[in-house]
Design an enzyme around this catalytic site. Structure first.
Site, PDB file in Angstrom:
ATOM      1  CD  GLU A   2       3.452  -2.406   9.890  1.00 39.29           C
ATOM      2  OE1 GLU A   2       3.437  -2.657   8.665  1.00 39.29           O
ATOM      3  OE2 GLU A   2       4.439  -2.563  10.621  1.00 39.29           O
ATOM      4  CG  HIS A  22       4.835  -7.108   7.646  1.00 40.12           C
ATOM      5  ND1 HIS A  22       5.819  -8.060   7.645  1.00 40.12           N
ATOM      6  CD2 HIS A  22       3.880  -7.557   6.801  1.00 40.12           C
ATOM      7  CE1 HIS A  22       5.464  -9.058   6.836  1.00 40.12           C
ATOM      8  NE2 HIS A  22       4.301  -8.773   6.306  1.00 40.12           N
ATOM      9  CG  PHE A  75      -0.505 -15.078   3.564  1.00 38.44           C
ATOM     10  CD1 PHE A  75      -0.701 -13.710   3.553  1.00 38.44           C
ATOM     11  CD2 PHE A  75      -0.535 -15.761   2.346  1.00 38.44           C
ATOM     12  CE1 PHE A  75      -0.931 -13.022   2.353  1.00 38.44           C
ATOM     13  CE2 PHE A  75      -0.763 -15.081   1.138  1.00 38.44           C
ATOM     14  CZ  PHE A  75      -0.951 -13.720   1.152  1.00 38.44           C
TER      15      PHE A  75
END
Lengths: 83, 417
Positions: free
Chosen positions: B318, B307, B405
């Site tokens: 991540e 991502h 988000f």
């Protein structure tokens, strides 16, 4: 200064062409908005909104249903000028 | 590795995109392999007029007015226009499959929706009054508009859906398409994500959240995931769409198959509205569930499209999550952060990165991560830098991660066909 019926037809044809992708010469006086030009109610209201703006007229919703052909619209706009 | 039963296999037969790197999927992929950047200085007066702290973005290489008809561009919000461009390409790329409309689905997401139309409509109302409001405003601004138009375009009657999970939306759409086929509700699903938010209001809003890079003097070097000097993401726009198809349906019509979408994993952090859980619990869960769903293990994974948006915290969370999940197996993963080139397409990102993962698996090439001059010492997974790297032959598996988000985590497993 009032628009002539020819100027209104030409201006309306440009608006319809923008909205539908039809060539301007397809937007002739005798053409029906729904049957010939395949214009749905949302598109018709969009065309009305642009026409009111372009020709400085008011086209009440109750009148729109009476505007069957392009010629009907030209005539209405012509009469509504300066009203 | 143990494959899922053949009857449940779902394959990718068509790809389409319009992105900052190119007006279609092949040119976008070629530019990604070449390590190009799609970021550029905005050629308008927004910064001056509104005091925007950010003066660049990753804007489309080919604008939709060069591809779509004039009535289409007037009737569709830019987010829908981008989706249509990508969907038509994907459909043609799949060979315009003959399929009963009742067995065809459309799942196209946007993270933010028709914001140009919303804001234009508000400007019209304020400046000119209600009588000038265009009648198409509502169908243009609604966030399901891209899905609805794609459904109309191809006669998709099995369902038209628009899943919204911020920057994970595009990946979630593909996961939903996978589930539609597995559940037997469709044989073919056109799915993907789109976003069109290069407008001063969202740029100012993202800048206010302190998530955008401020490297105004060097836009092409601004998106730099995993570099020590990264300072935020570069806002991008565009769309990517894939055609998913049951393996059975694709085989029956002799379709070309790029890869399988072998599994999806979903989770929610339930931690904070914008920050990822620093423990990465949700990210690990999503990836674990995706691998389990696909019937594979960490050992099988050779490539991850991260991502990685180029933010200080997100990028490292991540890779720590990948390490937590895979342990020592993470050493043989090739990690790519393609947002270094495309910018962040928000609701389009998960779809574009799935497309990249599909191409990576089918062509055995992991795209590069550009602008990593000094890799962050806390980076925990081997990164593809500089130029594309070869992936192994044989059966391979890759992961695409997309997080949004709100704490949305989506992982998709792409397996070689």
């Amino acid at each position: 200064m009032a628009y002539t019926s020819q100027e209104i037809l030409e201006g309306l044809a440009e608006i319809v062409a923008e909205e539908t992708g039809l060539p301007t010469d397809a937007v002739a006086t005798e053409k029906s908005f729904t049957d010939d030009l395949d214009i749905d109610s949302l598109s018709m209201m969009t065309i009305v909104t642009h026409a009111e703006d372009k020709f400085s007229v008011r086209i009440p919703d109750d009148e729109v249903k009476n505007l069957t052909t392009v010629g009907d619209a030209v005539k209405y706009i012509e009469g509504a000028q300066g009203a | 590795m143990s494959a899922a039963p053949a009857s449940r296999d779902v394959v990718v037969t068509g790809l389409g995109a319009t992105t900052p790197l190119g007006g279609d999927a092949p040119s976008t992929w070629a530019a990604a392999l070449a390590g190009e950047s799609g970021a550029r200085t905005l050629d308008n007066d927004w910064a001056e007029k509104y005091g925007l702290p950010v003066t660049f973005a990753a804007t489309l290489k080919v604008t939709p007015d060069q591809v779509l008809s004039r009535p289409e561009t007037k009737r569709m919000d830019p987010s829908t226009q981008y989706a249509m461009v990508a969907a038509r390409e994907a459909w043609q790329d799949a060979g315009a499959p003959e399929v009963d409309g009742e067995r065809l689905g459309a799942v196209v997401s946007s993270g933010i929706g028709g914001i140009w139309t919303t804001l234009d409509g508000w400007d019209t109302l304020k400046e000119r009054g209600a009588r000038r409001m265009l009648p198409m405003t509502v169908p243009m601004l609604m966030p399901n508009s891209p899905a609805a138009y794609v459904s109309l375009e191809f006669g998709a009657k099995a369902g038209a859906h628009a899943l919204v999970s911020a920057c994970a939306s595009g990946a979630e759409a593909i996961g939903y398409g996978l589930d539609m086929i597995r559940a037997g509700r469709a044989d073919v699903v056109v799915c993907g994500g789109t976003e069109a938010t290069i407008h001063p209001m969202p740029i100012a809003a993202f800048a206010a959240s302190r998530t955008l890079s401020l490297r105004n003097d060097d836009p092409q070097r601004a998106s730099r995931p995993y570099d020590v000097d990264r300072d935020g993401f570069v806002i991008g726009e565009g769309a990517a769409v894939v055609v998913l198809e049951s393996a059975e349906h694709a085989a029956a019509r002799g379709a070309r198959v790029y890869a399988k979408i072998a599994g999806v994993g979903l989770s929610a952090d339930a931690y904070h509205i914008t920050s990822p859980d620093p423990e990465g619990t949700g990210q690990v869960s999503a990836m674990r569930r995706a691998l389990q769903d696909a019937g594979v293990t960490s050992h099988d994974v050779v490539h991850v499209n991260a991502h990685a948006t180029s933010t200080k915290v997100g990028d490292l969370t991540e890779t720590a999550s990948i390490r937590t999940l895979m342990g020592g197996e993470a050493d043989h993963v090739r990690l790519s952060a393609t947002k270094s080139m495309t910018g962040h397409l928000l609701g389009g990102a998960g779809a574009l990165e799935t497309l990249f993962t599909v191409k990576a698996v089918s062509e055995r090439l992991a795209p590069p991560t550009i602008n990593v001059d000094n890799p962050d010492p806390e980076l925990q997974v081997p990164l593809v830098r500089g130029s594309a790297e070869k992936l192994p032959d044989g059966d391979i598996v890759a992961l695409n991660n997309s997080f949004g988000f709100g704490g949305h985590n989506v992982a998709l497993v792409v397996a070689s066909a």
